[in-house]
Write a protein that holds these residues in place. Sequence first.
Motif, PDB file in Angstrom:
ATOM      1  N   GLU A 155       0.787  -1.211   0.038  1.00 19.30           N
ATOM      2  CA  GLU A 155      -0.030  -0.097  -0.087  1.00 19.30           C
ATOM      3  C   GLU A 155       0.883   1.212   0.094  1.00 19.30           C
ATOM      4  N   ASP A 156       2.154   0.784  -0.287  1.00 15.83           N
ATOM      5  CA  ASP A 156       3.079   2.311  -0.474  1.00 15.83           C
ATOM      6  C   ASP A 156       3.413   3.076   0.759  1.00 15.83           C
ATOM      7  N   PHE A 157       3.314   2.466   2.207  1.00 15.72           N
ATOM      8  CA  PHE A 157       3.732   3.238   3.149  1.00 15.72           C
ATOM      9  C   PHE A 157       5.235   3.081   3.265  1.00 15.72           C
ATOM     10  N   GLU A 158       5.955   4.006   3.981  1.00 19.76           N
ATOM     11  CA  GLU A 158       7.150   3.746   4.285  1.00 19.76           C
ATOM     12  C   GLU A 158       7.518   3.012   5.488  1.00 19.76           C
ATOM     13  N   VAL A 159       7.866   1.714   5.371  1.00 19.35           N
ATOM     14  CA  VAL A 159       7.745   1.145   6.668  1.00 19.35           C
ATOM     15  C   VAL A 159       9.087   0.766   7.141  1.00 19.35           C
ATOM     16  N   LYS A 160       9.347   0.887   8.535  1.00 18.73           N
ATOM     17  CA  LYS A 160      10.709   0.907   9.197  1.00 18.73           C
ATOM     18  C   LYS A 160      10.480  -0.367   9.943  1.00 18.73           C
ATOM     19  N   VAL A 161      11.213  -1.511  10.071  1.00 19.30           N
ATOM     20  CA  VAL A 161      10.869  -2.665  10.975  1.00 19.30           C
ATOM     21  C   VAL A 161      11.747  -2.626  12.115  1.00 19.30           C
ATOM     22  N   ASN A 162      11.303  -2.312  13.485  1.00 18.11           N
ATOM     23  CA  ASN A 162      12.388  -2.197  14.688  1.00 18.11           C
ATOM     24  C   ASN A 162      12.616  -3.924  15.268  1.00 18.11           C
ATOM     25  N   CYS A 163      13.841  -3.961  15.084  1.00 21.86           N
ATOM     26  CA  CYS A 163      14.130  -5.425  15.857  1.00 21.86           C
ATOM     27  C   CYS A 163      15.175  -5.169  16.869  1.00 21.86           C
ATOM     28  N   VAL A 164      14.660  -5.596  18.080  1.00 30.05           N
ATOM     29  CA  VAL A 164      15.686  -5.482  19.433  1.00 30.05           C
ATOM     30  C   VAL A 164      16.410  -6.757  19.277  1.00 30.05           C
ATOM     31  N   LEU A 165      17.721  -6.511  19.268  1.00 29.78           N
ATOM     32  CA  LEU A 165      18.516  -7.999  19.405  1.00 29.78           C
ATOM     33  C   LEU A 165      19.078  -8.288  20.622  1.00 29.78           C
ATOM     34  N   MET A 166      18.997  -9.586  20.848  1.00 31.53           N
ATOM     35  CA  MET A 166      19.428 -10.149  22.149  1.00 31.53           C
ATOM     36  C   MET A 166      20.165 -11.510  21.888  1.00 31.53           C
ATOM     37  N   LYS A 167      21.332 -11.347  22.629  1.00 29.28           N
ATOM     38  CA  LYS A 167      22.268 -12.799  22.281  1.00 29.28           C
ATOM     39  C   LYS A 167      21.605 -13.991  22.571  1.00 29.28           C
ATOM     40  N   GLY A 168      21.809 -15.014  21.746  1.00 30.56           N
ATOM     41  CA  GLY A 168      21.047 -16.285  22.135  1.00 30.56           C
ATOM     42  C   GLY A 168      19.720 -16.266  21.730  1.00 30.56           C
ATOM     43  N   GLU A 169      19.153 -15.271  21.300  1.00 27.20           N
ATOM     44  CA  GLU A 169      17.845 -15.313  21.081  1.00 27.20           C
ATOM     45  C   GLU A 169      17.367 -15.241  19.395  1.00 27.20           C
ATOM     46  N   ASN A 170      17.938 -13.853  18.923  1.00 27.47           N
ATOM     47  CA  ASN A 170      17.485 -13.519  17.613  1.00 27.47           C
ATOM     48  C   ASN A 170      18.728 -13.093  16.869  1.00 27.47           C
ATOM     49  N   ASP A 171      19.849 -13.182  17.548  1.00 34.67           N
ATOM     50  CA  ASP A 171      20.986 -12.430  16.781  1.00 34.67           C
ATOM     51  C   ASP A 171      21.665 -13.137  15.634  1.00 34.67           C
ATOM     52  N   ASP A 172      21.045 -14.422  15.658  1.00 39.29           N
ATOM     53  CA  ASP A 172      21.326 -15.308  14.338  1.00 39.29           C
ATOM     54  C   ASP A 172      20.726 -15.044  13.124  1.00 39.29           C
ATOM     55  N   GLU A 173      19.691 -14.097  13.216  1.00 39.52           N
ATOM     56  CA  GLU A 173      18.809 -13.509  12.190  1.00 39.52           C
ATOM     57  C   GLU A 173      19.111 -12.226  11.587  1.00 39.52           C
ATOM     58  N   ILE A 174      20.345 -11.726  12.226  1.00 34.41           N
ATOM     59  CA  ILE A 174      20.503 -10.326  11.495  1.00 34.41           C
ATOM     60  C   ILE A 174      20.623 -10.524   9.841  1.00 34.41           C
ATOM     61  N   ILE A 175      21.242 -11.601   9.356  1.00 33.32           N
ATOM     62  CA  ILE A 175      21.534 -11.633   7.959  1.00 33.32           C
ATOM     63  C   ILE A 175      20.170 -11.751   7.166  1.00 33.32           C
ATOM     64  N   ASP A 176      19.346 -12.626   8.039  1.00 32.20           N
ATOM     65  CA  ASP A 176      17.991 -12.914   7.140  1.00 32.20           C
ATOM     66  C   ASP A 176      17.114 -11.727   7.340  1.00 32.20           C
ATOM     67  N   PHE A 177      17.194 -10.702   8.268  1.00 38.27           N
ATOM     68  CA  PHE A 177      16.825  -9.313   8.161  1.00 38.27           C
ATOM     69  C   PHE A 177      17.262  -8.479   7.156  1.00 38.27           C
ATOM     70  N   ILE A 178      18.601  -8.396   7.100  1.00 34.80           N
ATOM     71  CA  ILE A 178      19.043  -7.696   6.201  1.00 34.80           C
ATOM     72  C   ILE A 178      18.567  -8.127   4.584  1.00 34.80           C
ATOM     73  N   ASN A 179      18.708  -9.495   4.425  1.00 34.40           N
ATOM     74  CA  ASN A 179      18.144 -10.154   3.073  1.00 34.40           C
ATOM     75  C   ASN A 179      16.849  -9.786   2.744  1.00 34.40           C
ATOM     76  N   LEU A 180      15.785  -9.328   3.679  1.00 32.14           N
ATOM     77  CA  LEU A 180      14.463  -8.939   3.177  1.00 32.14           C
ATOM     78  C   LEU A 180      14.627  -7.629   2.696  1.00 32.14           C
ATOM     79  N   THR A 181      15.696  -6.599   2.842  1.00 30.70           N
ATOM     80  CA  THR A 181      15.860  -5.558   2.027  1.00 30.70           C
ATOM     81  C   THR A 181      16.341  -5.695   0.603  1.00 30.70           C
ATOM     82  N   LYS A 182      16.487  -6.845   0.083  1.00 31.58           N
ATOM     83  CA  LYS A 182      16.986  -7.096  -1.041  1.00 31.58           C
ATOM     84  C   LYS A 182      15.739  -6.730  -2.328  1.00 31.58           C
ATOM     85  N   LYS A 183      14.891  -6.992  -2.004  1.00 32.12           N
ATOM     86  CA  LYS A 183      13.656  -6.890  -2.773  1.00 32.12           C
ATOM     87  C   LYS A 183      12.609  -6.080  -2.546  1.00 32.12           C
ATOM     88  N   MET A 184      12.485  -5.965  -0.969  1.00 32.25           N
ATOM     89  CA  MET A 184      11.554  -4.797  -0.472  1.00 32.25           C
ATOM     90  C   MET A 184      12.071  -3.657  -0.106  1.00 32.25           C
TER      91      MET A 184
END
Length: 336
Positions: A155-184
């Motif tokens: 719908e053409d909104f400018e979307v910022k996704v806030n991601c709070v990183l915590m060791k051992g919980e979601n720090d293994d997903e940093i690259i997956d999140f950056i990869n979302l920016t390839k096409k979107m």
Amino acid sequence: MESKTQNKLIDTFGREHSYLRISITERCNLRCKYCMPVEGIKLSPKKNIMTADEIYSIAKTFVEHGVDKIRLTGGEPLIRKDAPEIIERLASLPTTLAITTNGVNVDQFIPLFKKCGIKKLNLSLDTLNAEKNHLITRRNYFDRIYKNILLLVEEDFEVKVNCVLMKGENDDEIIDFINLTKKMPLAIRFIEFMPFDGNRWNLNQMVSLEEILKKAVDEFGIAQIQKLKDPPTDTAKHYRIKNYRGNFAIISSVTNPFCDGCNRIRLTANGRLKNCLFSSAESDILSLLRKNKPIVPAIKEIIKLKFKTRSGMDTIEQFNDPEIHTKNRSMIAIGG
Ligand code: SAM
Ligand code: SF4
């Protein structure tokens, strides 16, 4: 009649306060572990929460004193029953209106956002894994939130996704999140985990700006990472992987505070002003308003009391003193 400069909200370090963040509720439909203490929080009595009229009146005063951007936050702003009325009224002020939401109900607000000219939305999502999301938010809404992010982009909104990183919980997903920016055309914002009352913060669990960048460099190679220009009052350091549609940024409040350009002031749902996220000092302007007393002197006073850096916490070691953050509110009751 005050002159234009007198009218502005300038602190003792010359920082002009033109950005007001208003928490419109202490309640939330999620229970994110870094924000909401496991035992919950003691909510303010309903009569102490600002009404839509009071929010409008305080916001208008701020706009008359140089505020040109207002962000609604919470708790979860979009669960307040009269959120549509508050949004519509604030949108009539000559200021940019933005919203930070957990995204659970955001689809229902799209027509209203369009009508009110709201184009920028910040959504919180800390993992791309539904089970992990359940563990972090203690609720089961991942599919709905993810679908809503896709819908907003469509719908053409400018979307910022806030991601709070915590060791051992979601720090293994940093690259997956950056990869979302390839096409979107998304802006992913990694946020360093910050200490607040009841969130069991510990420095070892925080993922620093340096560590995030190292992961990006290891994956994409330094030549592929472009440093983008950071707006002067922005809290984030921005980057883009070459030829990707979106970008990513890092909000490093713990390891690299960005206080020099700070233009923010916060209003809690029970009408208290906070001059810094990390400050335990508050000014009760709602009580003044209800007694028909002027609020501008109190606003100017709390801005004068603002410290140069992080409410006086100049070093990272000071973050380790539990006394300091347990005196502050929980994030859920401040409004991030
Ligand atoms: N409910 C809305 C949401 O989640 O976006 C708005 C309120 S929430 C308090 C605002 C932002 O603060 C969210 O992006 C959240 O991730 C962030 N936040 C909450 N607790 C935090 C913490 N301990 N450290 C860093 N960011 C935090
Ligand atoms: Fe609710 Fe937002 Fe806090 Fe999560 S971060 S508990 S969604 S206020």
